[in-house]
Design an enzyme around this catalytic site. Structure first.
Site, mmCIF file in Angstrom:
data_model
loop_
_atom_site.group_PDB
_atom_site.id
_atom_site.type_symbol
_atom_site.label_atom_id
_atom_site.label_comp_id
_atom_site.label_asym_id
_atom_site.label_seq_id
_atom_site.Cartn_x
_atom_site.Cartn_y
_atom_site.Cartn_z
ATOM 1 N N TYR A 174 0.769 -1.155 -0.024
ATOM 2 C CA TYR A 174 0.028 -0.002 0.050
ATOM 3 C C TYR A 174 0.944 1.300 -0.162
ATOM 4 O O TYR A 174 1.744 1.494 0.897
ATOM 5 C CB TYR A 174 -0.896 0.024 1.260
ATOM 6 C CG TYR A 174 -1.709 -1.288 1.396
ATOM 7 C CD1 TYR A 174 -2.182 -1.942 0.363
ATOM 8 C CD2 TYR A 174 -2.521 -1.634 2.518
ATOM 9 C CE1 TYR A 174 -2.983 -3.087 0.241
ATOM 10 C CE2 TYR A 174 -3.378 -2.519 2.629
ATOM 11 C CZ TYR A 174 -3.569 -3.360 1.626
ATOM 12 O OH TYR A 174 -4.460 -4.434 1.657
ATOM 13 N N GLY B 84 -14.389 -6.393 2.450
ATOM 14 C CA GLY B 84 -15.634 -6.226 1.644
ATOM 15 C C GLY B 84 -16.891 -6.514 2.028
ATOM 16 O O GLY B 84 -17.655 -6.581 1.293
ATOM 17 N N GLY C 234 -20.660 -0.228 -0.578
ATOM 18 C CA GLY C 234 -21.689 0.662 -0.215
ATOM 19 C C GLY C 234 -22.744 0.274 -1.178
ATOM 20 O O GLY C 234 -23.857 0.969 -1.150
ATOM 21 N N LEU C 235 -22.686 -0.808 -1.912
ATOM 22 C CA LEU C 235 -23.827 -0.907 -3.040
ATOM 23 C C LEU C 235 -25.094 -1.762 -2.477
ATOM 24 O O LEU C 235 -26.053 -1.254 -3.029
ATOM 25 C CB LEU C 235 -23.132 -2.438 -3.784
ATOM 26 C CG LEU C 235 -24.240 -2.726 -5.002
ATOM 27 C CD1 LEU C 235 -24.193 -1.465 -6.001
ATOM 28 C CD2 LEU C 235 -23.329 -3.762 -5.826
ATOM 29 N N LEU C 236 -24.856 -2.238 -1.152
ATOM 30 C CA LEU C 236 -26.149 -2.471 -0.240
ATOM 31 C C LEU C 236 -26.480 -1.520 0.608
ATOM 32 O O LEU C 236 -27.369 -1.688 1.385
ATOM 33 C CB LEU C 236 -25.942 -4.080 0.164
ATOM 34 C CG LEU C 236 -25.674 -4.965 -0.538
ATOM 35 C CD1 LEU C 236 -25.577 -6.310 0.000
ATOM 36 C CD2 LEU C 236 -26.770 -5.252 -1.907
ATOM 37 N N LYS D 291 -25.964 2.861 -2.731
ATOM 38 C CA LYS D 291 -25.690 3.241 -4.307
ATOM 39 C C LYS D 291 -26.664 2.609 -5.063
ATOM 40 O O LYS D 291 -27.340 1.584 -4.497
ATOM 41 C CB LYS D 291 -24.221 2.799 -4.493
ATOM 42 C CG LYS D 291 -23.131 3.327 -3.943
ATOM 43 C CD LYS D 291 -21.768 2.713 -4.051
ATOM 44 C CE LYS D 291 -20.736 3.701 -3.258
ATOM 45 N NZ LYS D 291 -19.436 3.278 -3.890
#
Length: 300
Positions: free
Chosen positions: A52, A198, A203-205, A208
């Site tokens: 990173y 993950g 944020g998909l659920l 978004k």
């Protein structure tokens, strides 16, 4: 927040951890405040990697957490080496590389030992026995306390679970991606913990618009969004709280590593830290209804 032992190790960790990859730019005021506030909330597991920001993330963690080093669990990863031009990185799966790379991580992390040193990937073609020797040597030398694996490949996970003393496997696991459940029975048998990443599906659920995800269609994702909305409302908790509780409801999952960038995002975790709830089998069924369970097609 109640602590639990990570796999068959003596590391006592809180169920919510911080994945620090999203904290970019070094020890800025905001990054420092996020890490300090996380610790104040009871979070003691912080996960980074030498990859990173070409080591800058380890530098930042080492600098900010130095005053509380003995109160936290530091986890980092090894196995990838940046090219000199910074264009990309190469996989370096060898004993000689691992025993050399650890010293650079120790220096950046400003510590004499790493609590959890993880192989950052891996293939079935790697010299696995040699890699295990490297980690075992580092344990004997006191440079690391325990070692683990960061992988989603069932065949690789199986080899390390059977041959080595890994205490954990970090893998993507969430409501939409349950592929890793195929290795859960073996990990439970060997008392090896899962560290979930993950869990919030970026944020998909949460907030978004529905879109395709892995092999799932946007329609299937939309149904998952409605399932989450309905159950979170009935339980009186946030969608973030529910998604993390879902992941942690599996006995083999001991910690969910969450990426946060701001204090506001960190505060979204406060409820689950201060008010954990149990998820019934009925609740799990309601969440998973009409969501196709995916399967790995490779690396079996």
């Amino acid at each position: 927040m109640a602590l639990t032992k990570l796999g068959h190790s003596e590391l006592e960790i809180a169920p919510i951890g911080i994945g620090t990859m999203s904290l970019k730019g070094g020890a800025t005021k905001q990054n420092t405040e996020v890490l300090q506030r996380a610790f104040e909330l009871g979070i003691n597991y912080f996960d980074t990697a030498d990859l990173y920001e070409r080591g800058m993330n380890e530098d930042m963690i080492g600098q900010v957490l130095a005053p509380i080093r003995d109160k936290v669990v530091l986890a980092t990863k090894v196995g990838n080496q940046w090219r000199s031009d910074g264009s990309t990185w190469d996989w370096k799966a060898s004993k000689s590389y691992i025993v050399k790379a650890v010293d650079a991580s120790l220096a950046r992390l400003n510590t004499d030992y790493i609590d959890l040193y993880q192989l950052h990937g891996g293939t079935i073609e790697d010299p696995i026995d040699e890699i295990i020797e490297a980690f075992e040597q580092l344990v004997k030398e006191g440079k690391i306390r325990y070692y683990g694996l960061s992988s989603i490949r069932p065949n690789v996970i199986g080899e390390y679970a059977r041959k080595s003393n890994i205490v954990s496997v970090m893998m993507q696991y969430n409501l939409l991606d349950r592929r890793s459940e195929v290795v859960f029975p073996l990990l439970e048998e060997k008392n090896i913990s899962v560290i979930s990443r993950g869990a919030l599906t970026q944020g998909l659920l949460i907030d978004k618009p529905a879109k395709d995800y892995l092999q799932l269609t946007s329609g299937e994702v939309g149904r998952a969004q409605r399932n989450v909305e309905k159950l979170a409302s009935s339980l009186g908790i946030s969608k973030t709280h529910l998604l993390l509780t879902y992941v942690l409801s599996r006995p083999v999952v001991d910690v969910a590593a969450v990426g946060v960038r701001t204090l506001a995002q960190l505060n979204d975790l406060k409820d689950i830290i201060e008010r954990p709830i149990a998820l019934s089998e009925k609740n799990r069924t309601e969440l998973e209804r009409s969501i196709r369970k995916l399967a790995y097609k490779e690396h079996l």
